[in-house]
Design an enzyme around this catalytic site. Structure first.
Site, mmCIF file in Angstrom:
data_model
loop_
_atom_site.group_PDB
_atom_site.id
_atom_site.type_symbol
_atom_site.label_atom_id
_atom_site.label_comp_id
_atom_site.label_asym_id
_atom_site.label_seq_id
_atom_site.Cartn_x
_atom_site.Cartn_y
_atom_site.Cartn_z
ATOM 1 N N ARG A 203 -3.202 6.881 1.029
ATOM 2 C CA ARG A 203 -3.671 8.126 1.639
ATOM 3 C C ARG A 203 -2.695 8.788 2.610
ATOM 4 O O ARG A 203 -2.877 9.943 2.962
ATOM 5 C CB ARG A 203 -5.008 7.877 2.339
ATOM 6 C CG ARG A 203 -6.150 7.783 1.347
ATOM 7 C CD ARG A 203 -7.372 7.212 1.994
ATOM 8 N NE ARG A 203 -7.087 5.859 2.444
ATOM 9 C CZ ARG A 203 -7.980 5.049 3.002
ATOM 10 N NH1 ARG A 203 -9.196 5.468 3.219
ATOM 11 N NH2 ARG A 203 -7.642 3.828 3.343
ATOM 12 N N ARG B 197 -6.397 11.994 -5.526
ATOM 13 C CA ARG B 197 -7.641 11.332 -5.093
ATOM 14 C C ARG B 197 -8.748 12.338 -4.802
ATOM 15 O O ARG B 197 -9.931 12.005 -4.901
ATOM 16 C CB ARG B 197 -7.288 10.541 -3.853
ATOM 17 C CG ARG B 197 -7.940 9.310 -3.460
ATOM 18 C CD ARG B 197 -8.769 8.506 -4.293
ATOM 19 N NE ARG B 197 -9.683 7.880 -3.345
ATOM 20 C CZ ARG B 197 -10.884 8.325 -3.078
ATOM 21 N NH1 ARG B 197 -11.367 9.342 -3.728
ATOM 22 N NH2 ARG B 197 -11.625 7.727 -2.182
ATOM 23 N N ASP C 156 -6.745 -2.388 -7.271
ATOM 24 C CA ASP C 156 -7.276 -3.028 -6.062
ATOM 25 C C ASP C 156 -7.592 -4.477 -6.389
ATOM 26 O O ASP C 156 -7.912 -4.789 -7.542
ATOM 27 C CB ASP C 156 -8.537 -2.308 -5.559
ATOM 28 C CG ASP C 156 -8.878 -2.764 -4.150
ATOM 29 O OD1 ASP C 156 -8.278 -2.237 -3.201
ATOM 30 O OD2 ASP C 156 -9.710 -3.681 -4.008
ATOM 31 N N TYR D 26 -14.958 -11.545 -0.149
ATOM 32 C CA TYR D 26 -15.614 -10.271 -0.516
ATOM 33 C C TYR D 26 -16.863 -10.526 -1.339
ATOM 34 O O TYR D 26 -17.882 -9.857 -1.179
ATOM 35 C CB TYR D 26 -14.645 -9.381 -1.298
ATOM 36 C CG TYR D 26 -13.603 -8.734 -0.406
ATOM 37 C CD1 TYR D 26 -13.908 -7.594 0.337
ATOM 38 C CD2 TYR D 26 -12.335 -9.274 -0.270
ATOM 39 C CE1 TYR D 26 -12.983 -7.015 1.179
ATOM 40 C CE2 TYR D 26 -11.399 -8.699 0.565
ATOM 41 C CZ TYR D 26 -11.722 -7.569 1.294
ATOM 42 O OH TYR D 26 -10.807 -6.998 2.131
ATOM 43 N N ARG E 37 0.817 -1.225 0.000
ATOM 44 C CA ARG E 37 0.000 0.000 0.000
ATOM 45 C C ARG E 37 0.847 1.270 0.000
ATOM 46 O O ARG E 37 0.440 2.287 0.572
ATOM 47 C CB ARG E 37 -0.942 0.040 1.206
ATOM 48 C CG ARG E 37 -2.038 -0.986 1.175
ATOM 49 C CD ARG E 37 -3.228 -0.490 0.351
ATOM 50 N NE ARG E 37 -4.268 -1.507 0.323
ATOM 51 C CZ ARG E 37 -5.364 -1.481 1.084
ATOM 52 N NH1 ARG E 37 -5.574 -0.488 1.906
ATOM 53 N NH2 ARG E 37 -6.238 -2.442 0.980
#
Ligand code: CP3
Length: 345
Positions: A30, A39, A75, A152, A26
């Protein structure tokens, strides 16, 4: 095949290196102000689907931190959408799949798509990134593993207890197996396409396989991940394969012989012990606690040194976090971590 010169690829293959390579799961995310700036203008999925922007954010940590590998910005759920499931990302809940799979009929509706056609934006990003990367910094491609993607798809998002997934595994095993196999077919085509587009290594994220009892890991995660690894290996020889499970401490021996070159190790285990249990044939990647980056810099440096020390006499170590870098992580601490690996590694 001749030996690669890139530190990261050499370490994956267990070859001697002049210094331990470092990157972070990652690493485009962010915690980086320049990521938040991009973003701020587009949604997360638009970012994944716009090759110029995906390329830009993939390169940000390379420029800012000087890490030794880039990882494709995307992703694990992007190919799930291509298989026909609705997908959205929200600030509060992360990924959401509003029509989760619960029955045999649901599973039968899933498509296995040609990755170059239906996921062409990923391959375009791979080609752009590969052309833009500095020498010595290879691009890592990735996919979710069948079990982790199935959680998921069946739960409809992130889960705590994975009740729906286990209900399907134990209540309708034939359907659960058909689901895993269909996902595996998609993952194989997707990863091979990434390698053909320019990825130099591939990581298979089985993030949630650590929530399974060992006997269930043997039935529901291992065989499907193994088929992926074997078929990707056959189609893309020479591309190192990395397998990561978060919370693999109880199943490390089961990761031997799966067909990966390197195993990602989470922070809840001792790296030297993990290596001893995995045996000399496997390289390891890890395993600083991501929360250690919130500690004082001296503590970060001490922990980096301890992890490097655990590997002192063996090749085949890539320094990484034990899981993804967290939002809010101080960039200065990340830089101190990279500097410490470069100094002591
Ligand atoms: O490592 C990288 O820098 C490459 C990009 C990458 C992302 N997700 C970007 C992302 C990779 C390799 C992933 C994999 C992924 N995605 C995994 C497996 C690895 C792991 O972390 O265990 C999983 C389980 C997911 C699913 C996922 N995606 C969740 C649970 C979330 C929400 C949590 C969160 O961090 O927001 C995401 C969203 C996501 N994926 C973001 C990023 C940068 C944040 C989205 C945003 O910008 O708002």
């Amino acid at each position: 095949m001749s030996e690669p010169t890139e530190l990261f690829l050499r370490a994956c293959m267990g070859l001697p290196v002049t210094r331990t390579p470092v990157w972070m799961m990652r690493q485009a995310g962010r915690y980086l102000p320049q990521y938040r700036a991009v973003r701020g203008k587009v949604s997360f999925l638009e970012l994944c689907k716009t090759p110029d922007l995906a390329c830009e954010v993939t390169l940000q940590p390379i420029r800012e931190l000087g890490v030794d590998a880039a990882i494709l910005f995307s992703d694990i759920l992007v190919p799930v959408e291509a298989m026909g499931m609705a997908l959205r990302f929200t600030e509060e809940h992360g990924p959401e799949l509003p029509a989760p799979l619960r029955t045999a009929a649901d599973v039968d509706k899933l498509r296995v798509v040609d990755a170059d056609d239906e996921l062409g934006f990923v391959m375009a990003a791979v080609r752009k990134i590969s052309a833009a990367l500095p020498a010595g910094v290879p691009l890592i491609g990735f996919s979710g593993a069948p079990f982790t993607l199935a959680t998921y798809m069946v739960e409809g998002g992130t889960s705590k207890n994975f009740i729906e997934t286990k209900k399907m595994m134990w209540g309708d095993p034939a359907t659960a197996r058909r689901l895993m196999d269909r996902i595996a077919d998609q993952v194989i085509g997707y990863m091979v396409a990434q390698a053909r587009a320019g990825c130099r290594a591939l990581q298979l994220f089985d993030t949630w396989a650590g929530i399974l009892a060992p006997s269930d890991f043997d039935l529901w995660a291992r065989p499907f991940a193994m088929r992926v690894l074997a078929e990707v290996r056959a189609a893309a020889p020479g591309v190192p394969l990395v397998y990561f499970v978060n919370g693999s401490g109880a199943i490390l021996e089961r990761l031997r012989g799966m067909g990966a070159d390197m195993i990602g190790i989470d922070w809840k285990q001792d790296l030297a012990e993990a290596r001893a249990r995995l045996g000399p044939a496997l390289a390891v990647q890890g395993n600083l606690d991501p929360v250690a980056l919130f500690a004082p810099v001296a503590e970060v440096e001490a922990r980096v040194k301890a992890i490097l020390e655990a590997n002192r006499k063996q090749p085949g170590h890539v320094f990484n976090l034990g899981h993804g870098v967290l939002p809010g992580t101080p960039v200065e601490s990340v830089k101190a971590m990279v500097a410490a690996v470069k100094q002591y590694g």
